[in-house]
Design a protein around this motif. Sequence first.
Motif, mmCIF file in Angstrom:
data_model
loop_
_atom_site.group_PDB
_atom_site.id
_atom_site.type_symbol
_atom_site.label_atom_id
_atom_site.label_comp_id
_atom_site.label_asym_id
_atom_site.label_seq_id
_atom_site.Cartn_x
_atom_site.Cartn_y
_atom_site.Cartn_z
ATOM 1 N N TRP A 17 0.849 -1.185 0.000
ATOM 2 C CA TRP A 17 0.000 0.000 0.000
ATOM 3 C C TRP A 17 0.889 1.242 0.000
ATOM 4 O O TRP A 17 1.885 1.278 0.716
ATOM 5 C CB TRP A 17 -0.863 0.025 1.266
ATOM 6 N N SER A 18 0.502 2.249 -0.745
ATOM 7 C CA SER A 18 1.288 3.480 -0.697
ATOM 8 C C SER A 18 0.374 4.689 -0.790
ATOM 9 O O SER A 18 -0.730 4.620 -1.338
ATOM 10 C CB SER A 18 2.334 3.497 -1.807
ATOM 11 N N GLY A 19 0.840 5.791 -0.232
ATOM 12 C CA GLY A 19 0.035 7.009 -0.231
ATOM 13 C C GLY A 19 0.680 8.066 0.631
ATOM 14 O O GLY A 19 1.896 8.049 0.847
ATOM 15 N N THR A 20 -0.147 8.971 1.116
ATOM 16 C CA THR A 20 0.388 10.112 1.859
ATOM 17 C C THR A 20 -0.342 10.274 3.192
ATOM 18 O O THR A 20 -1.472 9.821 3.373
ATOM 19 C CB THR A 20 0.221 11.416 1.060
ATOM 20 N N GLY A 21 0.352 10.935 4.117
ATOM 21 C CA GLY A 21 -0.212 11.161 5.435
ATOM 22 C C GLY A 21 0.211 12.502 6.001
ATOM 23 O O GLY A 21 1.031 13.215 5.413
ATOM 24 N N GLU A 22 -0.390 12.813 7.142
ATOM 25 C CA GLU A 22 -0.095 14.076 7.836
ATOM 26 C C GLU A 22 0.155 13.767 9.298
ATOM 27 O O GLU A 22 -0.613 13.037 9.925
ATOM 28 C CB GLU A 22 -1.292 15.030 7.732
ATOM 29 N N GLY A 23 1.233 14.358 9.833
ATOM 30 C CA GLY A 23 1.581 14.150 11.229
ATOM 31 C C GLY A 23 1.534 15.439 12.012
ATOM 32 O O GLY A 23 1.810 16.516 11.472
ATOM 33 N N GLU A 24 1.170 15.314 13.278
ATOM 34 C CA GLU A 24 1.178 16.468 14.169
ATOM 35 C C GLU A 24 1.331 15.952 15.599
ATOM 36 O O GLU A 24 1.051 14.776 15.876
ATOM 37 C CB GLU A 24 -0.136 17.264 14.044
ATOM 38 N N TYR A 25 1.792 16.811 16.470
ATOM 39 C CA TYR A 25 1.873 16.484 17.889
ATOM 40 C C TYR A 25 2.174 17.797 18.593
ATOM 41 O O TYR A 25 2.797 18.679 18.001
ATOM 42 C CB TYR A 25 2.977 15.436 18.147
ATOM 43 N N PRO A 26 1.724 17.959 19.821
ATOM 44 C CA PRO A 26 1.914 19.281 20.476
ATOM 45 C C PRO A 26 3.367 19.731 20.543
ATOM 46 O O PRO A 26 3.636 20.935 20.607
ATOM 47 C CB PRO A 26 1.341 19.050 21.880
ATOM 48 N N THR A 27 4.301 18.792 20.482
ATOM 49 C CA THR A 27 5.716 19.153 20.660
ATOM 50 C C THR A 27 6.478 19.350 19.357
ATOM 51 O O THR A 27 7.677 19.625 19.387
ATOM 52 C CB THR A 27 6.428 18.037 21.460
ATOM 53 N N ILE A 28 5.802 19.184 18.199
ATOM 54 C CA ILE A 28 6.522 19.274 16.918
ATOM 55 C C ILE A 28 5.736 20.100 15.907
ATOM 56 O O ILE A 28 4.544 20.356 16.081
ATOM 57 C CB ILE A 28 6.780 17.867 16.312
ATOM 58 N N GLU A 29 6.409 20.506 14.840
ATOM 59 C CA GLU A 29 5.759 21.158 13.711
ATOM 60 C C GLU A 29 4.988 20.104 12.902
ATOM 61 O O GLU A 29 5.495 18.999 12.685
ATOM 62 C CB GLU A 29 6.805 21.794 12.790
ATOM 63 N N PRO A 30 3.783 20.440 12.431
ATOM 64 C CA PRO A 30 3.060 19.494 11.564
ATOM 65 C C PRO A 30 3.893 19.173 10.324
ATOM 66 O O PRO A 30 4.697 20.003 9.882
ATOM 67 C CB PRO A 30 1.795 20.259 11.185
ATOM 68 N N PHE A 31 3.712 17.957 9.779
ATOM 69 C CA PHE A 31 4.517 17.543 8.627
ATOM 70 C C PHE A 31 3.703 16.601 7.745
ATOM 71 O O PHE A 31 2.777 15.939 8.203
ATOM 72 C CB PHE A 31 5.809 16.850 9.081
ATOM 73 N N ARG B 159 -2.270 10.489 10.466
ATOM 74 C CA ARG B 159 -3.447 10.145 9.679
ATOM 75 C C ARG B 159 -2.951 9.954 8.247
ATOM 76 O O ARG B 159 -2.203 10.785 7.731
ATOM 77 C CB ARG B 159 -4.444 11.289 9.738
ATOM 78 N N ALA B 160 -3.349 8.861 7.594
ATOM 79 C CA ALA B 160 -2.893 8.626 6.219
ATOM 80 C C ALA B 160 -3.950 7.886 5.424
ATOM 81 O O ALA B 160 -4.814 7.197 5.987
ATOM 82 C CB ALA B 160 -1.583 7.822 6.209
ATOM 83 N N VAL B 161 -3.880 8.047 4.115
ATOM 84 C CA VAL B 161 -4.738 7.324 3.176
ATOM 85 C C VAL B 161 -3.824 6.680 2.142
ATOM 86 O O VAL B 161 -3.053 7.370 1.470
ATOM 87 C CB VAL B 161 -5.745 8.260 2.478
ATOM 88 N N LEU B 162 -3.894 5.355 2.039
ATOM 89 C CA LEU B 162 -3.023 4.596 1.140
ATOM 90 C C LEU B 162 -3.875 3.825 0.137
ATOM 91 O O LEU B 162 -5.020 3.500 0.400
ATOM 92 C CB LEU B 162 -2.160 3.614 1.947
ATOM 93 N N ARG B 163 -3.252 3.529 -1.019
ATOM 94 C CA ARG B 163 -3.911 2.720 -2.050
ATOM 95 C C ARG B 163 -3.120 1.433 -2.251
ATOM 96 O O ARG B 163 -1.895 1.436 -2.243
ATOM 97 C CB ARG B 163 -3.942 3.465 -3.397
ATOM 98 N N ARG B 164 -3.847 0.343 -2.480
ATOM 99 C CA ARG B 164 -3.175 -0.919 -2.745
ATOM 100 C C ARG B 164 -2.548 -0.868 -4.124
ATOM 101 O O ARG B 164 -3.200 -0.475 -5.100
ATOM 102 C CB ARG B 164 -4.168 -2.072 -2.662
#
Lengths: 162, 162
Positions: free
Chosen positions: A20-34, A155-160
């Motif tokens: 599976w491949s795709g893209t996601g978004e990360g965040e946490y109170p201690t870091i910059e979103p990426f 959070r991510a969305v991947l495609r087979r």
Amino acid sequence: MSMPPVHPDVAPLAFLLGVWSGTGEGEYPTIEPFGYEETVAFGHAGKPFLSYGQRTAAADDGRPLHAETGYWRSPAPGRLEVVLAHPTGVAEVLGGTFEATAGGGVLDLRTTAVTCTPSAKEVTALERRFEVDGDELRYTLAMAAVGLPMTHHLRAVLRREA
Amino acid sequence: MSMPPVHPDVAPLAFLLGVWSGTGEGEYPTIEPFGYEETVAFGHAGKPFLSYGQRTAAADDGRPLHAETGYWRSPAPGRLEVVLAHPTGVAEVLGGTFEATAGGGVLDLRTTAVTCTPSAKEVTALERRFEVDGDELRYTLAMAAVGLPMTHHLRAVLRREA
């Protein structure tokens, strides 16, 4: 070598198999979103577990970010047990449940134990939710770490892949 | 893609890199002794860890026996931290040391934490010793499990594949 059939214990999880491949978004109170790109692979060898591996790369410059590797089991119908190793020095043991849906399934996991090497960043607990609908896999991950309570992280969305 | 250089943190462990295969012998007070064939792979991606995976098959009929996957780090010169996942539902966190030798190195590891899923066989602690001499890798593994104290379990000799 011919491919063995999927073991009956994990046949109800066969909707996970593949790359599976795709893209996601990360965040946490201690870091910059990426943003990140991700590849996840679920495989099997005819034994009562699925192998699992994933890796991510930064959306902006492609530098490698994270990786995980481990195994998924279903010791009883609808039950999940997962063990994962992180290159950051973290080992996860998770328990949870899954339910079949028309297009795949929904899986909910929570760590029952997180253990770390001395140099690892302190992670207390993780919650992982996966939803497979046909050739789409969506997941979310929440984490209690560095003194913070359970907080949304990924959070991510991947495609087979074909 | 060009191969990145080995990260300086794990460059002293570069003698482990590659694919190794050979045979081993297993024993434990609770089981019949057995022979096995094994493949071990150490890889890297230019980051401060080595990836590790292994699988074994029975010497008598080739049926798959065991597998492990995880990561190796060296947070300080001569120090090792390893996290491993087993498909049997066991997660290992190990700490240890390594010393360079003329032909490679000697590595000694002991679990600092072993965590298990509910359906896993109870493993309390593991000791792993690796010796690399040129293209030969020898290891021994001792295990405290199912109520028994630390007891010799595995011994193997592998050769680095060309």
